[in-house]
Each structure stands twice: as C-alpha cells, then as structure tokens.
Write an enzyme that holds these catalytic residues in place. Sequence first.
Site, PDB file in Angstrom:
ATOM      1  NE  ARG A  34      -4.200  -1.565   0.129  1.00  0.00           N
ATOM      2  CZ  ARG A  34      -5.258  -1.789   0.900  1.00  0.00           C
ATOM      3  NH1 ARG A  34      -5.480  -1.023   1.925  1.00  0.00           N
ATOM      4  NH2 ARG A  34      -6.078  -2.767   0.601  1.00  0.00           N
ATOM      5  NE  ARG A  38      -7.383   5.185   1.747  1.00  0.00           N
ATOM      6  CZ  ARG A  38      -8.275   4.406   2.362  1.00  0.00           C
ATOM      7  NH1 ARG A  38      -9.440   4.905   2.715  1.00  0.00           N
ATOM      8  NH2 ARG A  38      -7.990   3.152   2.632  1.00  0.00           N
ATOM      9  NE  ARG A  47      -9.442   7.050  -6.847  1.00  0.00           N
ATOM     10  CZ  ARG A  47      -9.920   6.475  -5.760  1.00  0.00           C
ATOM     11  NH1 ARG A  47      -9.137   5.761  -4.998  1.00  0.00           N
ATOM     12  NH2 ARG A  47     -11.188   6.584  -5.448  1.00  0.00           N
ATOM     13  CG  ASP A  83      -8.800  -3.771  -4.564  1.00  0.00           C
ATOM     14  OD1 ASP A  83      -8.327  -3.089  -3.659  1.00  0.00           O
ATOM     15  OD2 ASP A  83      -9.585  -4.721  -4.360  1.00  0.00           O
ATOM     16  CE1 TYR A 158     -13.384  -7.584   1.470  1.00  0.00           C
ATOM     17  CE2 TYR A 158     -11.498  -8.780   0.613  1.00  0.00           C
ATOM     18  CZ  TYR A 158     -12.027  -7.781   1.421  1.00  0.00           C
ATOM     19  OH  TYR A 158     -11.187  -7.009   2.172  1.00  0.00           O
TER      20      TYR A 158
HETATM   21  O1  CP3 Z   1       0.261   0.235  -3.119  1.00  0.00           O
HETATM   22  C1  CP3 Z   1      -0.216  -0.922  -3.159  1.00  0.00           C
HETATM   23  O2  CP3 Z   1       0.004  -1.779  -2.285  1.00  0.00           O
HETATM   24  C2  CP3 Z   1      -1.016  -1.332  -4.376  1.00  0.00           C
HETATM   25  C3  CP3 Z   1      -2.359  -1.260  -4.259  1.00  0.00           C
HETATM   26  C4  CP3 Z   1      -3.301  -2.232  -3.593  1.00  0.00           C
HETATM   27  C5  CP3 Z   1      -4.635  -1.824  -3.396  1.00  0.00           C
HETATM   28  N1  CP3 Z   1      -5.339  -2.885  -2.973  1.00  0.00           N
HETATM   29  C6  CP3 Z   1      -5.132  -0.466  -3.671  1.00  0.00           C
HETATM   30  C7  CP3 Z   1      -6.254   0.022  -2.873  1.00  0.00           C
HETATM   31  C8  CP3 Z   1      -3.216  -3.571  -3.232  1.00  0.00           C
HETATM   32  C9  CP3 Z   1      -2.002  -4.463  -3.218  1.00  0.00           C
HETATM   33  C10 CP3 Z   1      -4.516  -3.966  -2.834  1.00  0.00           C
HETATM   34  C11 CP3 Z   1      -4.893  -5.342  -2.446  1.00  0.00           C
HETATM   35  C12 CP3 Z   1      -6.043  -5.548  -1.579  1.00  0.00           C
HETATM   36  N2  CP3 Z   1      -7.297  -5.008  -1.714  1.00  0.00           N
HETATM   37  C13 CP3 Z   1      -6.062  -6.441  -0.501  1.00  0.00           C
HETATM   38  C14 CP3 Z   1      -4.910  -7.288  -0.074  1.00  0.00           C
HETATM   39  C15 CP3 Z   1      -3.900  -6.486   0.645  1.00  0.00           C
HETATM   40  C16 CP3 Z   1      -4.205  -6.175   2.073  1.00  0.00           C
HETATM   41  O3  CP3 Z   1      -4.179  -4.989   2.414  1.00  0.00           O
HETATM   42  O4  CP3 Z   1      -4.434  -7.110   2.835  1.00  0.00           O
HETATM   43  C17 CP3 Z   1      -7.339  -6.396   0.065  1.00  0.00           C
HETATM   44  C18 CP3 Z   1      -7.815  -7.166   1.268  1.00  0.00           C
HETATM   45  C19 CP3 Z   1      -8.123  -5.506  -0.723  1.00  0.00           C
HETATM   46  C20 CP3 Z   1      -9.543  -5.136  -0.550  1.00  0.00           C
HETATM   47  C21 CP3 Z   1      -9.656  -3.674  -0.299  1.00  0.00           C
HETATM   48  N3  CP3 Z   1      -9.613  -2.706  -1.292  1.00  0.00           N
HETATM   49  C22 CP3 Z   1      -9.738  -2.996   0.947  1.00  0.00           C
HETATM   50  C23 CP3 Z   1      -9.808  -3.662   2.296  1.00  0.00           C
HETATM   51  C24 CP3 Z   1      -9.740  -1.612   0.678  1.00  0.00           C
HETATM   52  C25 CP3 Z   1      -9.732  -0.455   1.647  1.00  0.00           C
HETATM   53  C26 CP3 Z   1     -11.064   0.137   1.880  1.00  0.00           C
HETATM   54  C27 CP3 Z   1     -10.916   1.471   2.588  1.00  0.00           C
HETATM   55  O5  CP3 Z   1     -11.256   2.493   1.992  1.00  0.00           O
HETATM   56  O6  CP3 Z   1     -10.452   1.484   3.751  1.00  0.00           O
HETATM   57  C28 CP3 Z   1      -9.669  -1.468  -0.720  1.00  0.00           C
HETATM   58  C29 CP3 Z   1      -9.599  -0.193  -1.451  1.00  0.00           C
HETATM   59  C30 CP3 Z   1      -8.247   0.179  -1.896  1.00  0.00           C
HETATM   60  N4  CP3 Z   1      -7.405  -0.642  -2.582  1.00  0.00           N
HETATM   61  C31 CP3 Z   1      -7.634   1.447  -1.741  1.00  0.00           C
HETATM   62  C32 CP3 Z   1      -6.376   1.353  -2.372  1.00  0.00           C
HETATM   63  C33 CP3 Z   1      -5.358   2.439  -2.541  1.00  0.00           C
HETATM   64  C34 CP3 Z   1      -8.239   2.667  -1.100  1.00  0.00           C
HETATM   65  C35 CP3 Z   1      -9.019   3.358  -2.144  1.00  0.00           C
HETATM   66  C36 CP3 Z   1      -9.138   4.821  -1.840  1.00  0.00           C
HETATM   67  O7  CP3 Z   1      -8.204   5.555  -2.163  1.00  0.00           O
HETATM   68  O8  CP3 Z   1     -10.191   5.198  -1.313  1.00  0.00           O
END
Ligand code: CP3
Length: 351
Positions: A34, A38, A47, A83, A158
């Site tokens: 990540r 953010r 974004r 994602d 999910y």
């Molecule tokens: O920089 C990186 O690591 C690359 C980006 C990345 C994202 N999602 C972008 C993202 C990666 C590797 C993921 C994988 C992902 N997505 C996982 C596995 C990794 C982990 O953290 O365990 C999981 C469980 C998800 C599912 C998911 N997508 C979640 C739990 C969330 C967060 C929700 C929130 O707003 O709190 C997302 C959304 C997401 N994926 C964001 C990002 C940057 C946030 C989107 C935003 O900017 O609002």
Amino acid sequence: MIGRVTADADPADSPLVRAARGLPVEHTPVWFMRQAGRSLPEYRELRAGTNMLQACRTPDLVTEITLQPVRRHRVDAAVFFSDIVVPLQAVGVDVDIEPGVGPVMDRPFRGREDLERLPELTPDMVPDIAESVRRIVLELGATPLVGFAGAPFTLASYLVEGGPSRNHEETKALMHGDPQLWHDLCSRLAVISAAFLRVQVEAGASAVQLFDSWAGFLSRADYVRHVLPHSEAVLADVADLQVPRIHFGVGTGELLTDMAGAGCEVLGVDYRVSLTDAIERVGQGVSVQGNLDPALLFAPWDVIEQEVRRILGEGSAARGHIFNLGHGVLPDTDPVVLTRVVQLVHELTAR
Ligand code: CP3
C-alpha cells in the site's frame, strides 16, 4: 524514466529479485505494501472524483499512481496500483469498492448456480491491465514492478460475505457445510487469480505477490484442507513465468510453514511474528519479507529506527530479506517517515 538508464538496467537483476532468490545484494531491498494510496497527497489529488475501480482500469491513472511512491520514496520496487477484486469485476462480478469500507458485492455468492458468474479470465477482458503494466515498466527502467492477485480464500470471503467481514461466518459455513461447492468455488477463483498474475508478468512485472489477507482467521487444519491446495494451484500455475512469487497473509504465525511450502520464493511475514521465529520455522528454502508494524510509523523516530535495525538484524539470518511493513501503509501515515525508513534501510545495509 525512474531507474538508471544503462545498458545493463535489468529489473531481473535488481536487489528485490536477487534477494527473493537468495542471491547477494548491494543493499537490502525495501518497498511497502500500500505504498501507493492515501498516505500520499499527490495520490489523493489525482484520485479526487474518480471511483476506485474505475481508476484501476484507467492506464493514465494506474501508471501515474504506481510511479508516485517510487519517485518520492526511492523504494526498490513499484507495486501495481490495482485491487484484488479487479479480476472479479473483469469477469462480470458486480462489485464496487466503497471508500472506508472495501469491496462490496451486489449479490453475494450463495449457491452452485452462482459458479456460472465466475468464468475464466482471458487477456481480452483486461487489455488495460497489460497496457498499464507495459507503460509502468517502461518508466521504471531497472526498478522492478511487483504484480499481485488475491488468494482464493480471501477472494471467496468477499464473495460469500458480500463485503468485508469481522468473523467470516458465512465463508466458514460454506467451507464446512458444502465442502464440494467450496472446492469448486475456490478452484474457479484460483484460475482467475492465476490468469490475472499471468497478464501482469507477460506485460513486464518482475515479481508477483499472492495476498491471502484473511488466511489468519483459519485454524491450521482448515487452512491445510480447504485453502492451501487452491493457493498452491495459483502459485504452480505461474511457476513457468520464472519470476519470484511472494506469498503473504496476516495473522498467519501458525500457518507459516504451510504457506512457505505452497510454491513461493518469498514468504511475507506480518508484524505479529518476529522474523527470527519465522525463519526458524521455515528454514532456508525461502526468503522472507517484512515486517515493521505499520502502526509504529506513528511513533517517535528513534523508536522506528530501533525497530528497523532489529528487523534488519533478524532478517539477515534468512537466505534473503526484503524489508517491508507487516501489512499495508495506514492512510494517515506521514509519507516523510516512509522516505526516511527507505533511506535508513539503504544506509544500514549498503555493501
Ligand atoms: O500500493 C499498493 O500496495 C497497491 C495497491 C493495492 C490496493 N489494494 C489499492 C487500494 C493492493 C495491493 C490492494 C490489495 C487488496 N485489496 C487487498 C490485499 C492487501 C491487504 O491490504 O491485505 C485487500 C484485502 C483488498 C480489498 C480492499 N480494497 C480494501 C480492504 C480496501 C480499503 C477500503 C478502505 O477504503 O479502507 C480497498 C480499497 C483500496 N485498494 C484502496 C487502495 C489504494 C483505497 C481506495 C481509496 O483511495 O479510497
């Protein structure tokens, strides 16, 4: 271009890929799960006004967001901005990502008839993903790009729960109540995840990470019987691509030996288990990645520095160590601290 522009600028020879294979490195490679997202003001700006999944399918945005943390922090790898639910959406699953919540399904997976909603993922369904990867790799030069996918269990959770879950009760009810349907569901997800990884590697990604974020919610017996074979299938499916495979989960202390044996070059370790204990459990057959507690980035710098030193010391017992956090960067993290951690890791390990 971010990487060095030299004739031998080859991400396959980068510290990240070399450490993953247990080869000598010029410094310990460091990147952050990540790292794009953010915590970066430049990400929030880019974004603004775009839905998350739409952003993931727009090569201009994906390219720029993936490169932002590499330029800023000088990390040793980019991680593809996408994602784990992108491939599900690509095959037609009605999923959205709600800010502050995570992936949410319109119609959760309920029965055998829902298997039809999970066809194979073919490259023509995600031409934008290959396009984004190609553009990123061109910009990165010698810096490797890490591609990724969600592991079948985390994706299934999910799908079955319909969104993020505290207890994963519907998922476990299906796993135990109808093991054959569970098996069929995870087999389909394994095919989709492997295809998503393949698209990224064939377009130029230098390593892949399989995220099984919720595996730590399982007993070892359930993991071994109901989940591990499907993660093994994903990892085996991409073995021919010859890029290092990183296998990561959260809260997986009891599962580490099984995860390390699933067909990976690198085991991702979260912050709950010390690297010393992890290495003792899994031996020298894999490299390790991790494992600074992301919450500690909010502590005073001298605390962070001490933790980085401790983790580097512990990691040096492995055949290879990739420095990372024990889970993703928290949104309120001060990005200046992340840059300092990268500098510190590089300074302390320069050879
Ligand atoms: O920089 C990186 O690591 C690359 C980006 C990345 C994202 N999602 C972008 C993202 C990666 C590797 C993921 C994988 C992902 N997505 C996982 C596995 C990794 C982990 O953290 O365990 C999981 C469980 C998800 C599912 C998911 N997508 C979640 C739990 C969330 C967060 C929700 C929130 O707003 O709190 C997302 C959304 C997401 N994926 C964001 C990002 C940057 C946030 C989107 C935003 O900017 O609002």
